[in-house]
Design a protein around this motif. Structure first.
Motif, PDB file in Angstrom:
ATOM      1  N   SER A   1       0.832  -1.206   0.000  1.00  0.00           N
ATOM      2  CA  SER A   1       0.000   0.000   0.000  1.00  0.00           C
ATOM      3  C   SER A   1       0.864   1.252   0.000  1.00  0.00           C
ATOM      4  O   SER A   1       0.444   2.306  -0.463  1.00  0.00           O
TER       5      SER A   1
ATOM      6  N   TYR B   1       0.543   5.535  -1.685  1.00  0.00           N
ATOM      7  CA  TYR B   1       0.743   6.882  -1.114  1.00  0.00           C
ATOM      8  C   TYR B   1       1.677   7.692  -2.011  1.00  0.00           C
ATOM      9  O   TYR B   1       1.456   8.875  -2.250  1.00  0.00           O
TER      10      TYR B   1
ATOM     11  N   ALA C   1       1.534  10.131  12.941  1.00  0.00           N
ATOM     12  CA  ALA C   1       0.908   9.147  12.043  1.00  0.00           C
ATOM     13  C   ALA C   1       2.017   8.392  11.312  1.00  0.00           C
ATOM     14  O   ALA C   1       3.188   8.784  11.355  1.00  0.00           O
ATOM     15  N   PHE C   2       1.647   7.341  10.619  1.00  0.00           N
ATOM     16  CA  PHE C   2       2.579   6.526   9.835  1.00  0.00           C
ATOM     17  C   PHE C   2       3.440   7.450   8.954  1.00  0.00           C
ATOM     18  O   PHE C   2       2.921   8.307   8.234  1.00  0.00           O
TER      19      PHE C   2
ATOM     20  N   TYR D   1       3.547   8.926   4.876  1.00  0.00           N
ATOM     21  CA  TYR D   1       2.758  10.037   4.309  1.00  0.00           C
ATOM     22  C   TYR D   1       3.634  11.283   4.192  1.00  0.00           C
ATOM     23  O   TYR D   1       3.590  12.006   3.199  1.00  0.00           O
TER      24      TYR D   1
ATOM     25  N   PRO E   1      -5.016   7.163   8.798  1.00  0.00           N
ATOM     26  CA  PRO E   1      -4.882   5.718   9.000  1.00  0.00           C
ATOM     27  C   PRO E   1      -5.916   5.214  10.000  1.00  0.00           C
ATOM     28  O   PRO E   1      -6.148   5.848  11.022  1.00  0.00           O
ATOM     29  N   CYS E   2      -6.527   4.091   9.698  1.00  0.00           N
ATOM     30  CA  CYS E   2      -7.572   3.515  10.566  1.00  0.00           C
ATOM     31  C   CYS E   2      -7.281   2.037  10.758  1.00  0.00           C
ATOM     32  O   CYS E   2      -7.722   1.244   9.939  1.00  0.00           O
TER      33      CYS E   2
ATOM     34  N   ASN F   1      -4.223   3.847  13.366  1.00  0.00           N
ATOM     35  CA  ASN F   1      -2.918   4.457  13.134  1.00  0.00           C
ATOM     36  C   ASN F   1      -1.786   3.516  13.555  1.00  0.00           C
ATOM     37  O   ASN F   1      -1.934   2.729  14.475  1.00  0.00           O
ATOM     38  N   ASN F   2      -0.691   3.606  12.862  1.00  0.00           N
ATOM     39  CA  ASN F   2       0.561   2.994  13.292  1.00  0.00           C
ATOM     40  C   ASN F   2       1.507   4.159  13.597  1.00  0.00           C
ATOM     41  O   ASN F   2       1.650   5.035  12.740  1.00  0.00           O
TER      42      ASN F   2
ATOM     43  N   ASP G   1      -6.159   4.831   5.214  1.00  0.00           N
ATOM     44  CA  ASP G   1      -5.200   3.720   5.215  1.00  0.00           C
ATOM     45  C   ASP G   1      -5.721   2.623   6.147  1.00  0.00           C
ATOM     46  O   ASP G   1      -5.697   2.771   7.367  1.00  0.00           O
ATOM     47  N   GLU G   2      -6.176   1.534   5.540  1.00  0.00           N
ATOM     48  CA  GLU G   2      -6.731   0.432   6.330  1.00  0.00           C
ATOM     49  C   GLU G   2      -5.788  -0.792   6.318  1.00  0.00           C
ATOM     50  O   GLU G   2      -6.231  -1.919   6.108  1.00  0.00           O
TER      51      GLU G   2
END
Ligand SMILES: Cc1ncc(COP(=O)(O)O)c(C=O)c1O
Length: 367
Positions: free
Chosen positions: A97, A101, A121-122, A125, A165-166, A168-169, A196-197
């Motif tokens: 994924s 991005y 967030a990850f 991005y 993100p859903c 989040n990492n 982002d799943e």
């Protein structure tokens, strides 16, 4: 001074480096450990490996790899469309994924354009935005969770993308379904929301974005085969979105970006629903095993919806180092603004037990 840097686009000099979880081989070399005895709980990989059906599919296609892959990922897209209940034309398959991005940023971001995301967030991005020459607008998390009101207020005429993100990492947190859906609906028409799943299969009852997408709201949902499907090493992910956006991404996508083994293994993994269910159950039990232990060790943790947990520990870097020397790799998260936490991937029962044992030992040394 690197002579190639002065020739590169100016945005390159600000680019942060993505820090992956430390590979087993590197830790084995560094500390003279047997690689087979090392446990890696640092990259949110699936401790159960991949579905045996996916492994069989990889073996089956080994003799075809002198050929280019099917560029359109026809069979995989067809199967995904059926499974998800969306049109074939709404799907884009990518090399993980992450690639989506970068593709979204290469389509929509350039100098002067802003991309709204959370600070914490990850990190991809931010990297993808900067690489495209854009400006990341980073909104602080609130209680370790995305602050959707503040993110909404951060949107300007220059915003093109919002990343959410859903879950989040690295925090593992998620906003409520209604909150996310109403956030998506309120966005101005010049903004595209990227949901982002990556960990969606570990959850139950996440928000359904299909009605929004079909009603013309500009949303892309990205998913991956790297997590519950256990195919991180093959690099395959996908997104579903409005058809007209999928057409544009398809134009920007490098040809043959998803290899033959990746396509075949993803198809087989998708079919193996029993295996996915088993992995979800094991993850749930592992979450309980770890969080019960954190509680008895009087360690605070952030409740997580993924296959990982962030735990607050004294002297995080010393403890990280101690664990690594004993052959358990976890992830420091100070680069996400959490210098007092470690992120641990939920492992198998035995792996978790080893982590807990070492954590108890390490805490005695650390405090
Ligand atoms: C939130 C999030 N999104 C996306 C990804 C990337 O996954 P992929 O392997 O599909 O590129 C990860 C991987 O760690 C992640 O944590």
């Amino acid at each position: 001074m690197n002579p190639f840097l002065s020739l590169a686009r100016p945005s390159i000099s600000h680019l942060p480096v993505y820090l992956p979880g430390k590979p087993i081989e590197e830790v084995a070399r560094e500390y003279s450990l047997n690689p087979d005895a090392i446990i890696k709980l640092a990259s949110n990989e699936n401790p159960m490996g991949s579905s045996p059906k996916a492994i069989e599919a990889i073996k089956q296609c080994a003799s075809h790899t002198h050929m280019y892959p099917e560029n359109s990922c026809y069979l995989l897209k067809q199967r995904l469309a059926e499974t998800l209940g969306v049109a074939f034309e709404q799907i884009v398959v990518s090399a993980g994924s992450n690639e989506l991005y970068y593709l979204m940023c290469s389509l929509y971001v350039q100098p002067g354009i802003e991309v709204v995301m959370a600070k914490g967030a990850f990190i991809t991005y931010r990297i993808a935005t900067l690489l495209a020459g854009g400006t990341p607008v980073e909104v602080p998390l609130c209680n370790d969770t995305h602050d959707l009101e503040a993110m909404f207020s951060a949107i300007t005429d220059r915003t093109r993308l919002v990343f959410l993100p859903c879950p989040n990492n690295p925090t593992g947190t998620i906003n409520g379904n209604d909150e996310i859906l109403s956030f998506a609906q309120r966005l101005p028409s010049h903004v595209i929301l990227v949901i982002d799943e990556a960990y969606v299969e570990y959850r139950e009852n996440g928000p359904d974005f299909r009605p929004l997408i079909n009603s013309g709201v500009k949303v892309v949902v990205t998913r991956t085969f790297s997590k519950i499907y256990g195919l991180a090493g093959l690099r395959v992910g996908y997104g579903f979105m409005p058809q007209q956006l999928a057409e544009l991404i398809d134009r920007a996508r490098p040809p043959f970006n998803v290899s033959i083994p990746a396509q075949q293994a993803a198809l087989a993994a998708l079919e193996d629903t029993d295996w996915v269910r088993m992995c979800r159950d094991i993850n749930r039990e592992g979450y309980r095993q770890l969080t019960d232990a954190f509680e008895s060790l009087k360690l605070n943790y952030i409740p997580s919806e993924g296959n990982f947990v962030m735990v607050r520990v004294p002297k995080a870097m010393q403890l990280y180092d101690f664990l690594q020397r004993q052959g358990v790799i976890v992830r420091p998260v100070s680069n996400y603004g959490y210098p007092d936490h470690l992120r641990v991937t939920i492992g198998s029962k035995t792996q978790n037990a080893r982590l807990i044992e070492l954590l108890s030992e390490g805490l005695i040394c650390a405090v």
